[in-house]
Write a protein that holds these residues in place. Structure first.
Motif, PDB file in Angstrom:
ATOM      1  N   SER A  54       0.847  -1.181   0.000  1.00  0.00           N
ATOM      2  CA  SER A  54       0.000   0.000   0.000  1.00  0.00           C
ATOM      3  C   SER A  54       0.887   1.237   0.000  1.00  0.00           C
ATOM      4  CB  SER A  54      -0.922  -0.007   1.223  1.00  0.00           C
ATOM      5  OG  SER A  54      -0.159  -0.004   2.414  1.00  0.00           O
ATOM      6  N   ASN A  55       0.287   2.387  -0.213  1.00  0.00           N
ATOM      7  CA  ASN A  55       1.018   3.652  -0.298  1.00  0.00           C
ATOM      8  C   ASN A  55       1.931   3.824   0.917  1.00  0.00           C
ATOM      9  OD1 ASN A  55       1.806   6.383  -0.334  1.00  0.00           O
ATOM     10  ND2 ASN A  55      -0.083   6.995  -1.345  1.00  0.00           N
ATOM     11  N   HIS A  57       3.510   6.288   1.922  1.00  0.00           N
ATOM     12  CA  HIS A  57       3.424   7.621   2.520  1.00  0.00           C
ATOM     13  C   HIS A  57       2.192   7.772   3.396  1.00  0.00           C
ATOM     14  CE1 HIS A  57       6.701   8.497  -0.154  1.00  0.00           C
ATOM     15  NE2 HIS A  57       5.958   8.187  -1.207  1.00  0.00           N
ATOM     16  N   CYS A  58       1.330   6.743   3.420  1.00  0.00           N
ATOM     17  CA  CYS A  58       0.149   6.754   4.295  1.00  0.00           C
ATOM     18  C   CYS A  58       0.468   5.909   5.522  1.00  0.00           C
ATOM     19  CB  CYS A  58      -1.074   6.203   3.568  1.00  0.00           C
ATOM     20  SG  CYS A  58      -1.541   7.153   2.109  1.00  0.00           S
ATOM     21  N   PHE A 127       7.386   7.358  -5.869  1.00  0.00           N
ATOM     22  CA  PHE A 127       6.754   6.035  -5.894  1.00  0.00           C
ATOM     23  C   PHE A 127       7.543   5.108  -6.810  1.00  0.00           C
ATOM     24  CE2 PHE A 127       3.239   8.806  -4.699  1.00  0.00           C
ATOM     25  CZ  PHE A 127       2.611   8.075  -3.697  1.00  0.00           C
ATOM     26  N   PRO A 163      -6.814   6.969  -9.015  1.00  0.00           N
ATOM     27  CA  PRO A 163      -6.284   6.161  -7.905  1.00  0.00           C
ATOM     28  C   PRO A 163      -7.163   4.933  -7.688  1.00  0.00           C
ATOM     29  CG  PRO A 163      -6.528   8.481  -7.278  1.00  0.00           C
ATOM     30  CD  PRO A 163      -7.266   8.292  -8.564  1.00  0.00           C
ATOM     31  N   HIS A 174      -4.519   2.469  -0.357  1.00  0.00           N
ATOM     32  CA  HIS A 174      -4.202   2.959  -1.698  1.00  0.00           C
ATOM     33  C   HIS A 174      -3.092   2.088  -2.269  1.00  0.00           C
ATOM     34  CE1 HIS A 174      -2.016   6.151  -4.304  1.00  0.00           C
ATOM     35  NE2 HIS A 174      -2.881   5.469  -5.035  1.00  0.00           N
ATOM     36  N   ILE A 192       1.838   0.112  -6.721  1.00  0.00           N
ATOM     37  CA  ILE A 192       2.916   0.569  -5.844  1.00  0.00           C
ATOM     38  C   ILE A 192       3.654  -0.649  -5.309  1.00  0.00           C
ATOM     39  CG2 ILE A 192       3.471   1.873  -3.757  1.00  0.00           C
ATOM     40  CD1 ILE A 192       0.758   3.323  -4.148  1.00  0.00           C
TER      41      ILE A 192
END
Length: 218
Positions: A54-55, A57-58, A127, A163, A174, A192
């Motif tokens: 998953s993302n 940055h989250c 990314f 997205p 995400h 990702i």
């Protein structure tokens, strides 16, 4: 098996004591390589250097739910080897950092490194992406609507992005973007990923150590 045959020959004729030192070393290497638990560097699973995540940055979402995608499930859900796009695609020149090559199940695949355009994000988050032609099981995947002007500012010129979020985890994750051509309807996904050679290096160290142990026993 190779190990059984060698051990039987050694046991029957006391071969080790009759051999020269170089021959002993060679036989020890064969024994180490023939031991399944010690030849980890031949495992196809260990050759995978890419994992769908998953993302990154989250951080809040992954900390609350670290076991859904970020511990290997994403690889099995989304990275189907037969779906991976290995043919290079045209890229946005001002956001492409570079393209590297990693292995998924021993198959070299391109990893696209981008940062967000400053036009859309001041922080320009980076990314790593793997491109796939489709996702075999889309259950739990949702596309998030965005404005046409934003989606047209694309890492892949000629394709508009949306997205995609995986909602089958405890918290929505995400996982990438869907890119669609507004003229032809052709699409692909950019997932990702995290890349690493840790498993491969660890396996090599274990394998070399196994040979060393066998040689030390001679």
């Amino acid at each position: 098996s190779l190990q059984f045959l060698i051990e039987q020959r050694v046991k029957s004729f006391d071969l080790m004591h009759m051999m020269t030192r170089p021959s002993q070393l060679f036989l020890a290497c064969l024994l180490a390589l023939a031991t399944p638990t010690k030849c980890l560097f031949f495992s196809a699973a260990e050759e995978s250097e890419v994992q769908a995540i998953s993302n990154p940055h989250c951080s809040d979402a992954s900390e609350k739910n670290p076991t859904c995608l970020d511990q290997g499930y994403g690889h099995h859900l989304f990275l189907s080897p037969h779906r991976i796009i290995v043919t290079p695609k045209a890229t946005q020149s001002d956001t492409l950092i570079g393209i590297t090559t990693k292995k998924i199940l021993t198959v070299p695949v391109p990893i696209y490194h981008f940062h967000q355009p400053a036009r859309l994000s001041e922080v320009q988050l980076p990314f790593q992406l793997v491109l796939i032609s489709d996702i075999d099981d889309r259950r739990g995947l949702h596309e998030i609507a965005t404005t046409p002007a934003q989606s047209a500012d694309s890492w892949f010129p000629g394709y508009h992005w949306l997205p995609i979020v995986y909602v089958s985890c405890e918290h929505p994750q995400h996982v990438g973007w869907k890119f669609t051509s507004p003229t032809t309807g052709d699409f692909f996904y950019a997932l990702i990923v995290a890349t690493s050679e840790k498993d491969k290096e660890t396996a090599a160290r274990v394998g070399i150590a196994a040979i060393g142990e066998a040689v030390a026993e001679v």
